[in-house]
Design an enzyme around this catalytic site. Structure first.
Site, PDB file in Angstrom:
ATOM      1  N   ARG A 194      51.290 -30.908 -84.230  1.00 34.60           N
ATOM      2  CA  ARG A 194      51.359 -31.315 -82.872  1.00 34.60           C
ATOM      3  C   ARG A 194      51.989 -30.473 -81.901  1.00 34.60           C
ATOM      4  NH1 ARG A 194      47.947 -33.926 -79.375  1.00 34.60           N
ATOM      5  NH2 ARG A 194      48.889 -35.674 -78.429  1.00 34.60           N
ATOM      6  N   THR A 247      38.449 -32.543 -79.238  1.00 39.25           N
ATOM      7  CA  THR A 247      38.776 -32.963 -80.454  1.00 39.25           C
ATOM      8  C   THR A 247      37.855 -32.921 -81.477  1.00 39.25           C
ATOM      9  OG1 THR A 247      40.454 -34.484 -79.210  1.00 39.25           O
ATOM     10  CG2 THR A 247      40.230 -34.457 -81.676  1.00 39.25           C
ATOM     11  N   THR A 260      42.833 -30.409 -81.962  1.00 39.56           N
ATOM     12  CA  THR A 260      42.288 -30.794 -80.425  1.00 39.56           C
ATOM     13  C   THR A 260      43.073 -29.701 -79.563  1.00 39.56           C
ATOM     14  OG1 THR A 260      42.131 -32.257 -78.776  1.00 39.56           O
ATOM     15  CG2 THR A 260      44.044 -32.366 -79.815  1.00 39.56           C
ATOM     16  N   GLU A 301      47.702 -30.635 -73.679  1.00 44.88           N
ATOM     17  CA  GLU A 301      48.521 -32.036 -74.174  1.00 44.88           C
ATOM     18  C   GLU A 301      49.359 -32.510 -73.536  1.00 44.88           C
ATOM     19  OE1 GLU A 301      47.163 -33.368 -76.435  1.00 44.88           O
ATOM     20  OE2 GLU A 301      45.810 -32.062 -77.702  1.00 44.88           O
ATOM     21  N   SER A 334      46.559 -40.017 -80.764  1.00 42.90           N
ATOM     22  CA  SER A 334      45.720 -41.149 -81.194  1.00 42.90           C
ATOM     23  C   SER A 334      45.039 -40.649 -82.589  1.00 42.90           C
ATOM     24  CB  SER A 334      44.566 -41.538 -80.323  1.00 42.90           C
ATOM     25  OG  SER A 334      45.137 -42.090 -79.075  1.00 42.90           O
ATOM     26  N   GLY A 386      39.697 -39.330 -78.095  1.00 42.33           N
ATOM     27  CA  GLY A 386      40.709 -39.670 -77.205  1.00 42.33           C
ATOM     28  C   GLY A 386      41.217 -41.023 -77.678  1.00 42.33           C
TER      29      GLY A 386
END
Length: 585
Positions: free
Chosen positions: A107, A380, A398, A419, A452, A472
């Site tokens: 991430r 994504t 994503t 993000e 998510s 999403g």
């Protein structure tokens, strides 16, 4: 459950005009005992070129993890609308030799300058443009570090081999598909603000159009540096300088130290039981695994197969509602906040949530919180892999919204993510997907924003399944419906085609795909107090929300020793393929 799911599955005939390119093996005679190894490799991804690149690595002697690096990199080239090396992702891995499951967290992280105050306008309201467009919307990318990490720690082949297909396609080009050209039209105003972006997407003097050849020579050179130098080929050296210069030229404040200091995190996946399956899924900073565990454990005691469709949808919706409420208040980056995962995923907690459900009436969402209560596009991407050794990968990556931030740093060739909008930039204010958060998901230097994305494995004595999807805030509920489909005995392709419905606590409404629920079911749900939002015609500049997601899944039936792939028929350029291995000696 079987009857209800097959009612929903019938709606998938809406997509019968699309082409499914999977090549499943012929069914073998039923075996008395489960096979020890799959008969080959199965890969499902959102683009045929990516699936083919993964199979190319298998033929070169690589394993599922080498294939994952190749698939991820090619998707980063051919799906700039959805993902890229300027973004991040999650890789759920199963190493068959050790039996170990690991979650690779790639991430994006918050730059030090990205404080909540930096995203407020002069009136103290959230500056939506800064949160979703340009340099301030971007977190430090994580995907390049993940490619290096997965290759080095789990693969067999060098990066120069696994990145070669992506480099070749970036240099030689690929054919622009309808979804990409339509997405560019929707984001054109933002993307054409930036000279680096114009140099890529207006290279021929005109906008990208369906059917034309789209080349990305700067991206090819960036990937070549990554292949040659690994981590330092992106986070230090020439690429890093180009990236930092481009961000700063547009007013951003990234530093050399925070770019070079990025690291992936290996985390322990979440695991729990449902209907004879072990479900292995994403831990925080994904919210998906916790919510999935809650929803399935709430639903577990009901014999859903014996319920009328409206009652089944009602109970599933109430489980969704409660899980998304907890997501709002409790979930964030576990390196920064104490996330009560053990409590939220405990069967006793699920029992308490279940007890609060009225089987005949909707629960208003504002009754679930003791504090004041303060949608999906084509972003994504996901891919799923099982190889002949039994290794498997579920990966979701994503750049957040369509084409991310819209910003390409000149000379790099790739779009940066947006993000930062996934943080709770202003407590209680919904983000672009309509979900909100509070202190647990507030930005801080180096912190990872809540996600998510829900890459997931399902394992039973007879079968293994790998699945995930973009979407999403709807990702989690689409994976939920996929898990329920596999539990009901559906094939991989049937799971990929299942119609979808969704509830996320706030706003207090069930949203559905076109024709996902029969009119009598919708009427019954409304009579129970639910608001049901059916798809509306697209407004100017927006696509229709008739269909959601892009689920990619593969499965291995161990009793028959059969591999299957399922590629979402909503996406005509996706591909699921099975490659048969030579017989074991």
């Amino acid at each position: 459950m079987r009857v209800a799911l097959r009612v929903l599955l019938s709606a998938s005939l809406l997509y019968a005009g699309t082409t499914f390119t999977a090549t499943p093996l012929q069914a073998a005679p039923a075996a008395k005992t489960a096979a020890a190894h799959p008969p080959g490799t199965a890969i499902a991804s959102a683009h045929a070129l990516a699936t083919d690149a993964g199979l190319e690595m298998i033929r070169a002697g690589g394993n599922a993890f080498d294939a994952a690096v190749a698939v991820s990199a090619v998707l980063s080239v051919v799906e700039p609308i959805s993902s890229g090396i300027g973004g991040g992702g999650f890789f759920l891995l199963h190493d068959a030799k050790s039996g170990k499951d690991v979650f690779v967290d790639a991430r994006e992280t918050a730059p030090a300058a990205a404080t909540p105050a930096a995203y407020l306008d002069e009136k103290g309201e959230l500056n939506r443009d800064r949160a979703t467009n340009g340099p301030w919307s971007a977190g430090i990318p994580g995907l390049p570090a993940a490619l290096v990490h997965v290759s080095k720690q789990y693969g067999r082949l060098p990066l120069k081999t696994t990145l070669a297909p992506a480099i070749r396609i970036a240099r030689e080009g690929f054919e622009v598909y309808e979804r990409m050209s339509r997405g560019y039209a929707a984001r054109r105003e933002v993307m054409e603000r930036y000279p680096g972006t114009r140099a890529v997407f207006l290279a021929d003097g005109d906008t990208v159009e369906q059917g034309e050849l789209f080349r990305q020579p700067d991206l090819a050179r960036t990937l070549e540096r990554l292949a040659a130098r690994g981590f330092d080929g992106f986070y230090r050296g020439e690429t890093a300088k180009l990236l930092l210069d481009g961000v700063r030229a547009e007013g951003g404040q990234w530093t050399v130290q925070e770019l070079a200091g990025y690291r992936v995190r290996e985390r322990e996946p979440l695991r729990f039981g449902y209907d004879g399956w072990e479900v292995v899924t994403a831990p925080p900073p994904s919210s998906g695994g916790v919510a999935l565990a809650q929803m399935l454990q709430v639903l577990g005691p009901w014999d859903l197969a014996k319920l009328p469709p409206a009652e089944r949808v009602h109970l599933t919706t109430e489980a969704m509602r409660r899980a998304y409420r907890d997501r709002t208040f409790y979930l964030g980056d576990p390196d920064f906040v104490d996330v009560p995962v053990a409590t939220l995923t405990h069967p006793a907690y699920a029992a308490g949530l279940r007890a609060s459900i009225n089987p005949d009436k909707a629960t208003p969402s504002d009754l679930l919180s003791g504090r004041p209560t303060p949608l999906e596009d084509e972003e994504t991407t996901h891919f799923s892999i099982i190889d002949a050794g039994g290794n498997r990968v579920a990966a979701t990556q994503t750049v957040n919204l369509l084409f991310g931030s819209g910003l390409v740093a000149p000379g790099t060739g790739f779009l940066l993510n947006n993000e930062m909008d996934d943080f709770a930039l202003k407590a209680g204010t919904p983000n672009a997907f309509g979900v909100m958060g509070f202190d647990a998901n507030a930005p801080a230097p180096g912190k990872r924003m809540l996600s998510s994305m829900t890459p997931t494995f399902m394992v039973s004595p007879d079968k293994v399944a790998v699945l995930g999807t973009p979407g999403g805030s709807r990702i989690i509920t689409m994976v939920l419906l996929g898990v329920l489909g596999y539990a009901d005995g559906l094939s991989a392709q049937q799971v990929a085609a299942l119609p979808r419905f969704h509830h996320q606590w706030m706003p207090d409404a069930i949203s559905i795909e076109k024709n996902a629920l029969p009119s009598d079911v919708i009427a019954t749900l409304r009579g129970m107090g639910h608001t049901v939002n059916e798809p509306q015609e697209a407004s100017e500049g927006r696509r229709s929300s008739d269909t959601w997601g892009n689920l990619q899944t593969v499965s291995w039936d161990k009793r028959r020793n059969v591999l299957e792939g399922g590629s979402d028929p909503r996406n005509p350029v996706g591909k699921a393929s099975v490659q048969v291995s030579a017989p074991r000696r």
